[in-house]
Design a protein around this motif. Sequence first.
Motif, PDB file in Angstrom:
ATOM      1  N   UNK A 176      30.806  34.459  56.403  1.00 51.80           N
ATOM      2  CA  UNK A 176      30.417  35.216  56.415  1.00 51.80           C
ATOM      3  C   UNK A 176      29.728  35.117  55.438  1.00 51.80           C
ATOM      4  N   UNK A 177      30.996  35.499  53.566  1.00 50.44           N
ATOM      5  CA  UNK A 177      30.296  35.042  53.080  1.00 50.44           C
ATOM      6  C   UNK A 177      30.782  33.732  51.949  1.00 50.44           C
ATOM      7  N   UNK A 207      31.574  29.294  45.900  1.00 47.26           N
ATOM      8  CA  UNK A 207      32.271  29.121  45.143  1.00 47.26           C
ATOM      9  C   UNK A 207      32.353  29.715  44.036  1.00 47.26           C
ATOM     10  N   UNK A 208      30.780  30.052  43.125  1.00 44.37           N
ATOM     11  CA  UNK A 208      30.433  30.446  42.069  1.00 44.37           C
ATOM     12  C   UNK A 208      31.329  31.653  42.067  1.00 44.37           C
ATOM     13  N   UNK A 209      31.458  32.884  42.680  1.00 48.27           N
ATOM     14  CA  UNK A 209      31.667  34.097  42.810  1.00 48.27           C
ATOM     15  C   UNK A 209      33.751  33.644  42.461  1.00 48.27           C
ATOM     16  N   UNK A 210      34.365  32.822  43.114  1.00 49.94           N
ATOM     17  CA  UNK A 210      35.833  32.496  43.063  1.00 49.94           C
ATOM     18  C   UNK A 210      36.236  31.986  41.439  1.00 49.94           C
ATOM     19  N   UNK A 211      34.796  30.731  41.129  1.00 53.13           N
ATOM     20  CA  UNK A 211      35.210  30.351  39.669  1.00 53.13           C
ATOM     21  C   UNK A 211      35.392  31.041  39.149  1.00 53.13           C
ATOM     22  N   UNK A 236      40.458  40.415  49.727  1.00 52.89           N
ATOM     23  CA  UNK A 236      40.669  40.221  50.305  1.00 52.89           C
ATOM     24  C   UNK A 236      40.704  40.384  52.192  1.00 52.89           C
ATOM     25  N   UNK A 237      41.980  40.927  52.579  1.00 50.79           N
ATOM     26  CA  UNK A 237      42.163  41.353  53.999  1.00 50.79           C
ATOM     27  C   UNK A 237      41.168  42.970  53.735  1.00 50.79           C
ATOM     28  N   UNK A 282      34.766  41.861  53.048  1.00 50.08           N
ATOM     29  CA  UNK A 282      35.839  41.325  51.979  1.00 50.08           C
ATOM     30  C   UNK A 282      35.090  40.961  51.000  1.00 50.08           C
ATOM     31  N   UNK A 283      36.304  40.532  49.827  1.00 51.81           N
ATOM     32  CA  UNK A 283      35.338  40.410  48.684  1.00 51.81           C
ATOM     33  C   UNK A 283      35.427  38.763  48.730  1.00 51.81           C
ATOM     34  N   UNK A 284      34.476  38.298  48.180  1.00 51.30           N
ATOM     35  CA  UNK A 284      34.798  37.178  48.170  1.00 51.30           C
ATOM     36  C   UNK A 284      35.174  36.380  46.607  1.00 51.30           C
TER      37      UNK A 284
END
Length: 277
Positions: A35-36, A44-48, A95-96, A131-133
Amino acid sequence: MSTEVKKSGNRKPCAGRIYSQLRVCLLSVKYNIMREMLNKVTFVSNIFFMILNNATFLIQWTVLFRIRGSIGGYTMKEVMLLWAVCASSYGLSNVLFARVFALPELIINGKLDAYLVQPKNVLLGVMTSATTASAIGDFAYGLIIVCFCGFGIGRILLFLLLIANGALIITAFALLLGSLSFWFVKTEMFGEHMLNAAINFGLYPDGIFKGAVKFLLYYVIPTGMMIYKPVRIMTEPDLGGLAVVAGYAFLLLAVAVTVFYRGLKRYSSGNLMSARV
């Protein structure tokens, strides 16, 4: 013989229920991440940017270690491990089990109703419902740091075991603090401050803390067992130390689960029978 058959027959349904609950939880986490990922650019931006945000602190520590050879008994490599263990443990937990950090809001606003009518375990249903991206970036950052430190495959596997244990500790601590909302009003602010303290103190060497603060970090909030002890195990592998932190994690989880279910008996429905999508 009939008794043995009866006992073995009882084990299978129990094992089947546990397997079914775990499978549902894993599917829930999978769909949360999917969903995220609907907006791939944002995902991808949030992770980067989370990885980049964490990496900026390396500049600060690099400057400090050029001034002094060690800080609080830690070298640059050990400080990098502090950040790796802290970021990856917190990231894996979010994440979990991201929803556990919002447990007070669910309790206070009567939003547990939607979970009580579901066939799966209430606590697992709550914990795995979000979850939190950006937390994926935290998790990845720790792995990058460990690889950058030049550890072999054995130490990397040890690191993964330690962060799984750390994620269990911070999740249990959040669950314990959040469950206080069953009894007390306005505890969400207290819980938030305690969680922030557990994480933020863990970003600095424990050698710089003295007296009451150090006592707090090891015996009131779980920073010592979640971060400091694992860093020592990473630098000097110790099976006894590993057993201690694992035992602490499961003990804290057992206490947190017990408090949650005791509090759930006191839960007063908010009459919010909204279905979760």
